[in-house]
Design a protein around this motif. Sequence first.
Motif, PDB file in Angstrom:
ATOM      1  N   ILE A   1      63.492  -5.171  37.046  1.00 44.94           N
ATOM      2  CA  ILE A   1      64.153  -4.185  37.898  1.00 44.94           C
ATOM      3  C   ILE A   1      63.411  -2.855  37.864  1.00 44.94           C
ATOM      4  O   ILE A   1      63.187  -2.231  38.902  1.00 44.94           O
ATOM      5  CB  ILE A   1      65.617  -3.990  37.447  1.00 44.94           C
ATOM      6  CG1 ILE A   1      66.445  -5.240  37.767  1.00 44.94           C
ATOM      7  CG2 ILE A   1      66.244  -2.769  38.113  1.00 44.94           C
ATOM      8  CD1 ILE A   1      67.811  -5.246  37.118  1.00 44.94           C
ATOM      9  N   GLN A   2      63.000  -2.432  36.684  1.00 43.42           N
ATOM     10  CA  GLN A   2      62.381  -1.109  36.556  1.00 43.42           C
ATOM     11  C   GLN A   2      60.898  -1.089  36.904  1.00 43.42           C
ATOM     12  O   GLN A   2      60.361  -0.041  37.274  1.00 43.42           O
ATOM     13  CB  GLN A   2      62.582  -0.586  35.132  1.00 43.42           C
ATOM     14  CG  GLN A   2      64.034  -0.338  34.765  1.00 43.42           C
ATOM     15  CD  GLN A   2      64.707   0.668  35.681  1.00 43.42           C
ATOM     16  OE1 GLN A   2      64.098   1.637  36.124  1.00 43.42           O
ATOM     17  NE2 GLN A   2      65.986   0.454  35.967  1.00 43.42           N
TER      18      GLN A   2
ATOM     19  N   SER B   1      64.662  -0.470  30.121  1.00 40.43           N
ATOM     20  CA  SER B   1      65.113   0.279  31.292  1.00 40.43           C
ATOM     21  C   SER B   1      64.588   1.706  31.251  1.00 40.43           C
ATOM     22  O   SER B   1      64.265   2.292  32.286  1.00 40.43           O
ATOM     23  CB  SER B   1      66.643   0.292  31.373  1.00 40.43           C
ATOM     24  OG  SER B   1      67.154  -1.000  31.611  1.00 40.43           O
ATOM     25  N   ALA B   2      64.504   2.280  30.056  1.00 42.86           N
ATOM     26  CA  ALA B   2      64.023   3.656  29.917  1.00 42.86           C
ATOM     27  C   ALA B   2      62.551   3.789  30.257  1.00 42.86           C
ATOM     28  O   ALA B   2      62.119   4.769  30.860  1.00 42.86           O
ATOM     29  CB  ALA B   2      64.281   4.137  28.483  1.00 42.86           C
ATOM     30  N   GLY B   3      61.744   2.791  29.864  1.00 40.67           N
ATOM     31  CA  GLY B   3      60.309   2.876  30.118  1.00 40.67           C
ATOM     32  C   GLY B   3      59.578   3.652  29.039  1.00 40.67           C
ATOM     33  O   GLY B   3      60.105   3.900  27.948  1.00 40.67           O
TER      34      GLY B   3
ATOM     35  N   LEU C   1      59.903   2.716  36.970  1.00 47.40           N
ATOM     36  CA  LEU C   1      60.410   3.712  37.907  1.00 47.40           C
ATOM     37  C   LEU C   1      60.568   5.062  37.219  1.00 47.40           C
ATOM     38  O   LEU C   1      60.203   6.110  37.762  1.00 47.40           O
ATOM     39  CB  LEU C   1      61.753   3.234  38.463  1.00 47.40           C
ATOM     40  CG  LEU C   1      62.324   3.941  39.682  1.00 47.40           C
ATOM     41  CD1 LEU C   1      61.402   3.816  40.883  1.00 47.40           C
ATOM     42  CD2 LEU C   1      63.695   3.380  40.013  1.00 47.40           C
ATOM     43  N   GLY C   2      61.102   5.041  35.994  1.00 50.08           N
ATOM     44  CA  GLY C   2      61.263   6.286  35.245  1.00 50.08           C
ATOM     45  C   GLY C   2      59.931   6.942  34.928  1.00 50.08           C
ATOM     46  O   GLY C   2      59.806   8.180  34.975  1.00 50.08           O
ATOM     47  N   ASP C   3      58.921   6.140  34.595  1.00 45.36           N
ATOM     48  CA  ASP C   3      57.589   6.694  34.324  1.00 45.36           C
ATOM     49  C   ASP C   3      57.031   7.399  35.552  1.00 45.36           C
ATOM     50  O   ASP C   3      56.485   8.513  35.466  1.00 45.36           O
ATOM     51  CB  ASP C   3      56.626   5.573  33.908  1.00 45.36           C
ATOM     52  CG  ASP C   3      57.035   4.886  32.624  1.00 45.36           C
ATOM     53  OD1 ASP C   3      57.804   5.482  31.847  1.00 45.36           O
ATOM     54  OD2 ASP C   3      56.606   3.740  32.415  1.00 45.36           O
ATOM     55  N   GLU C   4      57.152   6.740  36.702  1.00 42.85           N
ATOM     56  CA  GLU C   4      56.625   7.331  37.940  1.00 42.85           C
ATOM     57  C   GLU C   4      57.402   8.589  38.325  1.00 42.85           C
ATOM     58  O   GLU C   4      56.831   9.535  38.877  1.00 42.85           O
ATOM     59  CB  GLU C   4      56.679   6.305  39.074  1.00 42.85           C
ATOM     60  CG  GLU C   4      55.803   5.077  38.875  1.00 42.85           C
ATOM     61  CD  GLU C   4      54.309   5.402  38.875  1.00 42.85           C
ATOM     62  OE1 GLU C   4      53.923   6.479  39.391  1.00 42.85           O
ATOM     63  OE2 GLU C   4      53.525   4.576  38.373  1.00 42.85           O
ATOM     64  N   LEU C   5      58.692   8.618  38.013  1.00 42.88           N
ATOM     65  CA  LEU C   5      59.492   9.818  38.271  1.00 42.88           C
ATOM     66  C   LEU C   5      59.014  10.975  37.402  1.00 42.88           C
ATOM     67  O   LEU C   5      58.902  12.117  37.872  1.00 42.88           O
ATOM     68  CB  LEU C   5      60.973   9.524  38.002  1.00 42.88           C
ATOM     69  CG  LEU C   5      61.946  10.699  38.121  1.00 42.88           C
ATOM     70  CD1 LEU C   5      61.931  11.281  39.526  1.00 42.88           C
ATOM     71  CD2 LEU C   5      63.356  10.277  37.738  1.00 42.88           C
ATOM     72  N   LYS C   6      58.737  10.672  36.145  1.00 41.22           N
ATOM     73  CA  LYS C   6      58.214  11.710  35.250  1.00 41.22           C
ATOM     74  C   LYS C   6      56.880  12.271  35.760  1.00 41.22           C
ATOM     75  O   LYS C   6      56.648  13.483  35.733  1.00 41.22           O
ATOM     76  CB  LYS C   6      58.040  11.131  33.844  1.00 41.22           C
ATOM     77  CG  LYS C   6      59.309  11.026  33.039  1.00 41.22           C
ATOM     78  CD  LYS C   6      59.833  12.400  32.650  1.00 41.22           C
ATOM     79  CE  LYS C   6      61.001  12.308  31.696  1.00 41.22           C
ATOM     80  NZ  LYS C   6      61.540  13.647  31.329  1.00 41.22           N
TER      81      LYS C   6
END
Length: 457
Positions: free
Chosen positions: A86-87, A158-160, A131-136
């Motif tokens: 998912i992530q 989920s956190a990445g 997704l979280g990594d790319e957001l950061k």
Amino acid sequence: MRNRYIYITLLSLLGFSAEATAQVITQSPQLVVNITINQLRTDLLETYAPLYCEDGLRRLLNQGMVFPSASYSFTSVDPASACASIQTGTTPYYNGITGAEWMNRSTLRPQSVIEDKKQGLSPTQLMTSTLGDELKIATKGQGKVLSFATSPECAILSAGHAADGAVWIDKEQWRFAPYYKSVNQWLSGYIKQYQPTKDANRNITHIALKCVEQLGLGRDSQTDLLCVNYDLQSDAVDYQLMDRNIADLLKGILNSIPKERVLFVLTGTGTKEEEQEQENEQYRIPTGKVYINRSANLLNMYLGAMYGSAQYVETYYQNQIFLNKKLIEQKNLKRLEVLQLAQDFLLQLTGISQVYTNNQLQTADTPQLQYIRNGFHKEKCGDLLIEVAPGWQLINEETHQQTTYRSGIIHFPIILFGHNLQAQRVLTPVTADRIAPTVARAIRIRAPNACKADPLY
């Protein structure tokens, strides 16, 4: 005079363009809430719908963009590999997460997918960005990424790699991964002060809402990501309790953040409900037992008869057999020939419907092989993957592990809600790896670096 009119017209156009650009920018949601539910099934979700309150699951079903026929594009699925897919927007073949555990060839022992000798528990086995990594990256570290789950695997995966924190419940205690150096003081204080109750899902809802309130998620110009993971059983009471948690989560967030500024994504992590052998026997459904340890020993004897007595099978794990690569090299044997012989031999055993070699999966070019290949990773999986006949049990007599196999897909939903989305029901089958590119498009960042899937809309 004419030049003056042209000048005024250009200024008006530029002003309109700037206003339109500002409107486009503000349309991006400032908070993404990714809800994953272990064991969630579309058929049961809809069966128990009359029992739901107006503000929870019923609200999502009636007002959200609902994809009822979702599945994963790989096998075998568990919560760990599902959360990773998912992530990352991709499959284990690329992200490296084939399940909660994998066989470490260097130690010949099963190893947790989040085990890290240097840092305790970490996402270092996750081979791609999330997704979280790319957001950061897109927000230069300003967007907040937090994950709360009922298990460490779901929380960390989920956190990445770049999140602000990953927290889970273990033996009625809050735990967090020290890997995330930037865990803020509020979160550290919360998990020290509040001891979880026996209702793990309720605890997850509470800490998620407190996080939104205390850290101001969704209240500045940078998009934040909140990942929430729940556990679910298959009875009506549990679905009602889940409905109450979803209702509280929705109301708690939407009381402080406008609906158009939040994107909720709810989905399942697949199911592991296994049919019982006695039920198959009672109703005369074909069944039987395949012993992985006996199969591996028979294979070793067969290869010994072909090439001389030696330990050709190094170990076995779940439905995988690992060959002794060093021995094969020392004997100057042709590896592909050994794999082919082993495959042909195992296919003769009763209850084994198919056997795949790692070489075969790495060069897969058919839809059926592609599905198996997607769940394979060359560094985490064995040389031979056994597919047991549907309804048959795979048994490891040493570990006493028993698994009854189903080859049919049990669908779960993907529901998108908020962010000015219109209510609709899309019956076209979809896969969960399309969630990451969908969210990435909505918040206008790059999709994770191994994501090849198309957005859902």
